[in-house]
Design a protein around this motif. Sequence first.
Motif, PDB file in Angstrom:
ATOM      1  N   CYS A 155      -7.525  35.436  11.114  1.00 30.69           N
ATOM      2  CA  CYS A 155      -7.194  36.742  11.693  1.00 30.69           C
ATOM      3  C   CYS A 155      -7.003  36.657  13.203  1.00 30.69           C
ATOM      4  O   CYS A 155      -7.747  35.965  13.908  1.00 30.69           O
ATOM      5  N   ASP A 156      -5.994  37.375  13.712  1.00 37.70           N
ATOM      6  CA  ASP A 156      -5.717  37.374  15.146  1.00 37.70           C
ATOM      7  C   ASP A 156      -6.737  38.177  15.946  1.00 37.70           C
ATOM      8  O   ASP A 156      -6.875  37.983  17.157  1.00 37.70           O
ATOM      9  N   ARG A 157      -7.446  39.112  15.277  1.00 36.65           N
ATOM     10  CA  ARG A 157      -8.401  39.960  15.994  1.00 36.65           C
ATOM     11  C   ARG A 157      -9.731  40.003  15.232  1.00 36.65           C
ATOM     12  O   ARG A 157     -10.196  41.070  14.823  1.00 36.65           O
ATOM     13  N   CYS A 208      -8.985  42.395  11.151  1.00 39.39           N
ATOM     14  CA  CYS A 208      -8.158  43.569  11.440  1.00 39.39           C
ATOM     15  C   CYS A 208      -7.489  44.126  10.191  1.00 39.39           C
ATOM     16  O   CYS A 208      -7.181  45.320  10.125  1.00 39.39           O
ATOM     17  N   CYS A 253      -2.828  41.903  10.597  1.00 39.18           N
ATOM     18  CA  CYS A 253      -2.004  40.804  11.103  1.00 39.18           C
ATOM     19  C   CYS A 253      -1.409  40.017   9.934  1.00 39.18           C
ATOM     20  O   CYS A 253      -1.789  40.196   8.772  1.00 39.18           O
ATOM     21  N   SER A 254      -0.492  39.125  10.235  1.00 38.70           N
ATOM     22  CA  SER A 254       0.194  38.373   9.174  1.00 38.70           C
ATOM     23  C   SER A 254      -0.771  37.509   8.377  1.00 38.70           C
ATOM     24  O   SER A 254      -0.581  37.321   7.174  1.00 38.70           O
TER      25      SER A 254
END
Length: 324
Positions: free
Chosen positions: A102-104, A88, A91-92
Amino acid sequence: MRAMRLHRAGIPLMLDEIPVPAPEPGELLIRVTACGVCRTDLHIVDGDLPAHRLPLVPGHEVVGIVAESAEGFTVGGRVGVPWLGATCGECSYCLAGQENLCDRPQFTGYDRDGGYAEFCVARAANCVRLPAGGDDAHLAPLLCAGLIGFRSYRRAGKPRRLGLMGFGAAAHIITQLARADGVAVYAFTKPGDASGQAFARSLGAVWAGGTNEQPPEQMDAIIIFAPAGELVPLALRLVHKGGRVVCAGIHMSDIPAFPYADLWGEREIASVANLTTADATDFFARLGSLTVATTVTTYPLEAANEALGDLRSGAINGAAVLLP
């Protein structure tokens, strides 16, 4: 184009005729010249990993030629497409340079169609510029077995004695890298796998035996490439105090309960998730200074089910590679 596609988990892939994909802005259209067959592909096909989309073209160890370019890549240049197909960027984790967390994320051959086809599209930012030299079939396993193996090797710290459990595509690459660093490699295979043990010794392993055998030394670290959770307690008993057990797979069966005494003594269990662009840069830079030979068995595209079956049965030393 021809593509081997998964229509439902647990059944063979089908050879389909589908349109050549059209790249979106920021993507490359790549003519696939080789695609490695990874154990993660097997987990997707067999349903160990739940389907994210169907039908699906598996394959995430892709080597190919750029047919339509973007983001500074040259038409006609050779590129690699790894497992981590998109992040993405917001994200942090991405902002901290940990895009592997990655969160996504999107994964090649899982969320995005992969390389079991004559063409694929890939996000340019996640593609790897491949070095000159070497044929495509022997480069393909480096895109996952090599990269994930390399990240796992670095997570192991700086061991003097390194155990590798599950002597497949990743282990046969990392054995050569570790030996170049002066590390003593101990290879653990399925009990009775004399062929795999002989293969490990031929690559420089100082000891090779089944997971039911006791090596002559305790390890500083063990990397588990096999997707078998029951190996984790065994590995903990084989590393000395302060040692580390690295679980390298995307998928692993459940880890059984074990006594706290097996973990005590500042032993550690660590996992490896995906890869970063820095891993790819560092890995291929490292390969430029030494010779690492990949052992491959090649198959035509339409024989993808045979390749997966051979991987499933353990009939392959090294890596399986499809040649579209």
